[in-house]
Design an enzyme around this catalytic site. Structure first.
Site, PDB file in Angstrom:
ATOM      1  CE  LYS A   1      17.266  67.144   6.705  1.00 16.90           C
ATOM      2  NZ  LYS A   1      17.141  67.399   5.144  1.00 16.90           N
TER       3      LYS A   1
ATOM      4  CG  ASP B   1      10.047  59.179  24.070  1.00 16.98           C
ATOM      5  OD1 ASP B   1       8.722  59.059  24.093  1.00 16.98           O
ATOM      6  OD2 ASP B   1      10.222  60.225  23.681  1.00 16.98           O
TER       7      ASP B   1
END
Length: 505
Positions: A208, A333
């Site tokens: 994915k 992040d």
């Protein structure tokens, strides 16, 4: 001296050059193809993929995985795309598989340079060197011929004594890169489940997403769909960091991705590290915004739940009877790709491979502060001027949170005007693949921020979101809002919306 003896030293030097050569540019774009997602499509499956920015001192390459049809003898492509840093790909302008041995019937090649994987070929090297035939005239041997004969025997032996260990190392390194750095269409054969390892009966279905540290698979565990993030052996540290964050007390939160478990699969060079979590069909916020616009209630729901998850991550929670102590955690992040959307349009935060835990009374222990995704880096990160304290790292997350709020606002239907296509923060200012220097010039020196259109400010709720994002990305880190403040503001906007709707009725 024979021609064989003359060529061998140069062949040895060429092999060294191929293994240790460097190309500073690497690959920014690669041709992308996934046979699994294209089985029903007749055309148009091949796409151009932008590679994620690599870590310092690493770079991206392009790759192809294909097989040969046994009947037609034609190449059947299975996967194309980007992957991170492998010595065998350096300085390879063309995508060529030279290994005569195929792995599970698959062929693989990689190369350096934009779109270099559009064409590919298999040119296997011979498995055994051709025999060398020496002819000597028995009746005319001179002293010089005797010396030449001795040298022609000794020198190749000496060269092979040094070359064979080196070539064996290259072969083993090639196997490591093949099995661990390239996403495969099907999982490699795994050892049988062992009660000691506790391996679950997991079936990998399709890839994915691909990220900095590995590939994310949609998978099935009994009757439940799950997500499996597969880390190659060289990224074991990121796998350990993620599970360390997930295993902290109080991390079972509705706005944090649900953790199921970890597993180590395979042996030796074929080892892979699996992180098993809940699966969310809508995928990342970034991908959702590319294909969808948001109503005002949807935007508020996403923004509030996203801020609530970030607040929980940043929060220090004392121990209680049910759970232990949870220290504060900085994500480091934070971006729209690391925010996942649930079926009810609420958000949860994922990808803790760079996260930092702040244990009380201990230094943060981080020696390199300039990590994360460049376009989401705060000014102090780009400058390399971070104060290594807990609050400094939490404020870096809040700068990125402001940019994600901007992405949400840009796709909200209440703005007074046409809705443009989804763009990443600073895409207009620095393009789609900015360098560190580009971001420093724009964010630090020019103090630029993503453009807020005046048409957004015509809606009172969106106007409040614009003010909130501006206070999140303030150049002065100490002036930025906290995650709890962002959550409370958006929650107030949502309640106001409900009250106004009830009044109108």
């Amino acid at each position: 001296m024979s021609a064989r003896m003359t060529i061998l030293p140069y062949l040895f030097i060429v092999l060294l050059g191929i293994t240790f050569g460097h190309d500073l540019k690497g690959s920014g774009f690669c041709e992308f193809y996934n046979e699994t997602s294209c089985l029903e499509a007749k055309e148009g499956c091949t796409e151009r993929e932008e590679c994620d920015p690599p870590e310092p001192n690493k770079r991206n390459h392009c790759y192809v995985v294909w097989r040969l049809d046994n009947e037609t003898k034609k190449s059947v492509i299975q996967l194309k795309g980007c992957f991170l840093d492998a010595a065998e790909c350096y300085d390879q302008a063309d995508c060529v598989e030279r290994n005569p041995d195929t792995k599970n019937g698959l062929l693989f090649c990689c190369c350096d340079g934009d779109m270099c994987n559009q064409n590919f070929t298999w040119r296997p090297l011979p498995t055994q060197p051709p025999s060398v035939v020496h002819e000597y005239e028995d009746d005319s041997k001179t002293e010089q011929q005797v010396i030449t004969l001795i040298l022609s025997i000794i020198i190749p032996i000496v060269i092979l004594a040094f070359a064979l260990p080196f070539l064996y190392w290259c072969y083993r390194h090639r196997k490591l890169a093949y099995f661990n750095e390239v996403p495969t269409l099907e999982p490699l054969p795994l050892p049988p489940p062992s009660p000691n390892l506790g391996l679950r009966p997991i079936q990998l279905l399709e890839i994915k997403a691909r990220g900095r540290f590995g590939a994310v698979w949609k998978a099935q565990l009994k009757n439940e769909l799950i997500a499996v993030k597969v880390f190659p052996i060289q990224d074991k540290q990121s796998w350990q960091t993620e599970q360390e964050i997930f295993k902290l007390a109080h991390m079972d939160h509705e706005n944090i991705l649900r953790f199921i478990g970890v597993e180590k699969r395979g042996d030796n060079l074929q080892t892979e590290f699996w992180l098993i979590t809940a699966y969310h069909e809508k995928g990342s916020l970034c991908d959702y915004l590319k294909a969808n616009v948001l109503t005002w209630p949807e935007m508020c729901r996403i923004a509030e739940s996203m801020a609530r998850g970030l607040m929980h991550l940043h929060e220090e929670i004392p121990a209680n009877k049910a759970d232990g102590y949870k220290p504060a955690v900085a994500h480091r992040d934070f971006k729209s790709k690391n925010v996942l959307l649930k079926a009810d349009m609420s958000a949860c935060i994922a990808d803790f491979g760079l996260a930092l835990i702040f244990h009380p009374g201990k230094p943060c222990g981080d020696t390199h502060g300039q990590v994360g995704t460049r376009r989401y880096m705060a000014p102090e990160v780009l400058e390399g001027a971070i104060n290594f304290t807990r609050d400094s790292f939490l404020r870096i997350d809040m700068y990125a949170c402001g940019l994600v709020l901007w992405e949400l606002a840009s796709r909200c239907t209440v703005q007074d005007g046409p809705i443009g296509e989804h763009k990443l923060p600073f895409e207009e200012e620095v393009g789609i693949h900015p360098s560190l220097e580009d971001m420093q010039e724009s964010v630090v020196h020019k103090k630029e921020r993503p453009l807020i259109l005046e048409t957004w400010r015509n809606h009172p709720g969106l106007q409040s979101i614009c003010v909130t994002m501006e206070e999140c990305w303030d150049h002065d880190a100490e002036a930025r809002l906290s995650a709890s403040c962002v959550m409370e503001r958006v929650a107030t906007l949502s309640r106001t919306l409900v009250l106004n709707s009830s009044t109108l009725i």
